[in-house]
Design a protein around this motif. Sequence first.
Motif, PDB file in Angstrom:
ATOM      1  N   TRP A  19      31.662  27.564  41.188  1.00 51.72           N
ATOM      2  CA  TRP A  19      32.424  26.307  41.171  1.00 51.72           C
ATOM      3  C   TRP A  19      31.586  25.157  40.608  1.00 51.72           C
ATOM      4  CZ3 TRP A  19      34.967  26.318  46.742  1.00 51.72           C
ATOM      5  CH2 TRP A  19      35.847  27.412  46.822  1.00 51.72           C
ATOM      6  N   ILE A  20      30.304  25.132  40.966  1.00 52.03           N
ATOM      7  CA  ILE A  20      29.408  24.090  40.451  1.00 52.03           C
ATOM      8  C   ILE A  20      29.342  24.185  38.920  1.00 52.03           C
ATOM      9  CG2 ILE A  20      26.999  23.294  40.366  1.00 52.03           C
ATOM     10  CD1 ILE A  20      26.845  24.319  43.377  1.00 52.03           C
ATOM     11  N   ALA A  21      29.136  25.417  38.413  1.00 52.95           N
ATOM     12  CA  ALA A  21      29.035  25.630  36.965  1.00 52.95           C
ATOM     13  C   ALA A  21      30.321  25.211  36.247  1.00 52.95           C
ATOM     14  CB  ALA A  21      28.718  27.096  36.681  1.00 52.95           C
ATOM     15  N   ARG A  22      31.455  25.323  36.919  1.00 49.75           N
ATOM     16  CA  ARG A  22      32.741  24.960  36.300  1.00 49.75           C
ATOM     17  C   ARG A  22      33.078  23.472  36.464  1.00 49.75           C
ATOM     18  NH1 ARG A  22      37.240  29.700  36.828  1.00 49.75           N
ATOM     19  NH2 ARG A  22      35.971  31.403  36.052  1.00 49.75           N
ATOM     20  N   GLY A  23      32.196  22.745  37.166  1.00 48.91           N
ATOM     21  CA  GLY A  23      32.452  21.320  37.348  1.00 48.91           C
ATOM     22  C   GLY A  23      33.520  21.021  38.388  1.00 48.91           C
ATOM     23  N   TRP A  24      33.663  21.921  39.358  1.00 47.80           N
ATOM     24  CA  TRP A  24      34.711  21.777  40.368  1.00 47.80           C
ATOM     25  C   TRP A  24      34.192  21.163  41.674  1.00 47.80           C
ATOM     26  CZ3 TRP A  24      37.390  27.278  40.000  1.00 47.80           C
ATOM     27  CH2 TRP A  24      38.093  27.350  38.782  1.00 47.80           C
ATOM     28  N   VAL A  25      32.927  20.754  41.698  1.00 48.90           N
ATOM     29  CA  VAL A  25      32.324  20.249  42.943  1.00 48.90           C
ATOM     30  C   VAL A  25      31.884  18.795  42.749  1.00 48.90           C
ATOM     31  CG1 VAL A  25      30.479  20.590  44.638  1.00 48.90           C
ATOM     32  CG2 VAL A  25      31.547  22.584  43.545  1.00 48.90           C
ATOM     33  N   ARG A  26      32.223  17.968  43.730  1.00 46.17           N
ATOM     34  CA  ARG A  26      31.800  16.562  43.698  1.00 46.17           C
ATOM     35  C   ARG A  26      30.940  16.261  44.930  1.00 46.17           C
ATOM     36  NH1 ARG A  26      34.955  12.966  40.341  1.00 46.17           N
ATOM     37  NH2 ARG A  26      36.535  14.167  39.204  1.00 46.17           N
ATOM     38  N   VAL A  27      29.921  15.470  44.723  1.00 51.86           N
ATOM     39  CA  VAL A  27      29.078  14.977  45.819  1.00 51.86           C
ATOM     40  C   VAL A  27      29.206  13.456  45.831  1.00 51.86           C
ATOM     41  CG1 VAL A  27      26.754  14.812  46.762  1.00 51.86           C
ATOM     42  CG2 VAL A  27      27.490  16.933  45.635  1.00 51.86           C
ATOM     43  N   ASP A  28      29.708  12.925  46.939  1.00 54.87           N
ATOM     44  CA  ASP A  28      29.982  11.479  47.044  1.00 54.87           C
ATOM     45  C   ASP A  28      30.822  10.990  45.859  1.00 54.87           C
ATOM     46  OD1 ASP A  28      28.606  11.367  49.430  1.00 54.87           O
ATOM     47  OD2 ASP A  28      26.733  10.699  48.526  1.00 54.87           O
ATOM     48  N   GLY A  29      31.783  11.834  45.464  1.00 57.48           N
ATOM     49  CA  GLY A  29      32.717  11.445  44.407  1.00 57.48           C
ATOM     50  C   GLY A  29      32.256  11.741  42.989  1.00 57.48           C
ATOM     51  N   GLN A  30      30.994  12.128  42.804  1.00 58.81           N
ATOM     52  CA  GLN A  30      30.461  12.405  41.462  1.00 58.81           C
ATOM     53  C   GLN A  30      30.404  13.914  41.211  1.00 58.81           C
ATOM     54  OE1 GLN A  30      29.535   9.851  39.216  1.00 58.81           O
ATOM     55  NE2 GLN A  30      30.530   8.620  40.807  1.00 58.81           N
ATOM     56  N   VAL A  31      30.872  14.339  40.034  1.00 58.79           N
ATOM     57  CA  VAL A  31      30.817  15.762  39.672  1.00 58.79           C
ATOM     58  C   VAL A  31      29.355  16.199  39.550  1.00 58.79           C
ATOM     59  CG1 VAL A  31      31.313  17.475  37.880  1.00 58.79           C
ATOM     60  CG2 VAL A  31      33.045  15.783  38.492  1.00 58.79           C
ATOM     61  N   VAL A  32      29.013  17.312  40.194  1.00 57.59           N
ATOM     62  CA  VAL A  32      27.672  17.903  40.073  1.00 57.59           C
ATOM     63  C   VAL A  32      27.854  19.296  39.473  1.00 57.59           C
ATOM     64  CG1 VAL A  32      25.643  18.732  41.325  1.00 57.59           C
ATOM     65  CG2 VAL A  32      26.764  16.630  42.044  1.00 57.59           C
TER      66      VAL A  32
END
Length: 248
Positions: free
Chosen positions: A25-38
């Motif tokens: 999910w991280i590699a696909r850009g599907w995860v946000r930390v404090d609203g920012q894509v990681v």
Amino acid sequence: MTEPLRLSKRMSELGLCSRREADEWIARGWVRVDGQVVSELGSKVLPSQRITVERQAQAQQARRVTVLLHKPVGYVSGQAEDGYKPAVVLVKPENRWSADPSPEQFHPAQLKSLVPAGRLDIDSVGLLVLTQDGRIAKKLIGEDTSIEKEYLVRVQYTKPGRLPDADLKKLNHGLWMDGKPLLPAKVRWQNDDQLSFTLREGKKRQIRRMCEMVGLKVVGLKRVRIGRVKLGELPPGQWRYLAPDEQF
């Protein structure tokens, strides 16, 4: 100061997904930390930071299936070994239980990443869970799992007479294995030659080894329940889907 953790580890701790899913999910850009894509693998977060996932990740997870199989003798739980077939080869349309109440339609894509959550020895039978969902695998086989597994075990006593009550008590609590005390178990007679074992851990060949310690030889072993999910009427060699309202 609280130490930062790998994002994938933190997502697994929070029960969002497995670590492998988190990396995908991280590699696909599907995860946000404090609203920012990681999107960088290996990124770290503080426990206080808020992690959210995109709808695509939730939709992908919702499509992941979990299969309940009545494993027969002669199949290994995981990878093929010593010429024996893995139990997953039984998951095909013709082996689906005709009484399966699930509306889920079988598709070959469901076999991708369908892995056993726990194991049964080649000569043991009964309930085997195969899942694409890392959350379920973690719940059933994670280090801190508290989910009970119940087995019916046919035994022969290798000494004269009957198994002493003191040895039955030892099976419930007091045996050591691999240098560590076993967690308390629930072991009771079902009938003259069959015991019911309920365990919260699953060391390799644990029940057979426990029985050997008190002079019992296992002649048949069947897993009938994992948590609240029972084998029930599912015939040997057949499978069904875990229903949406079923919880381990």
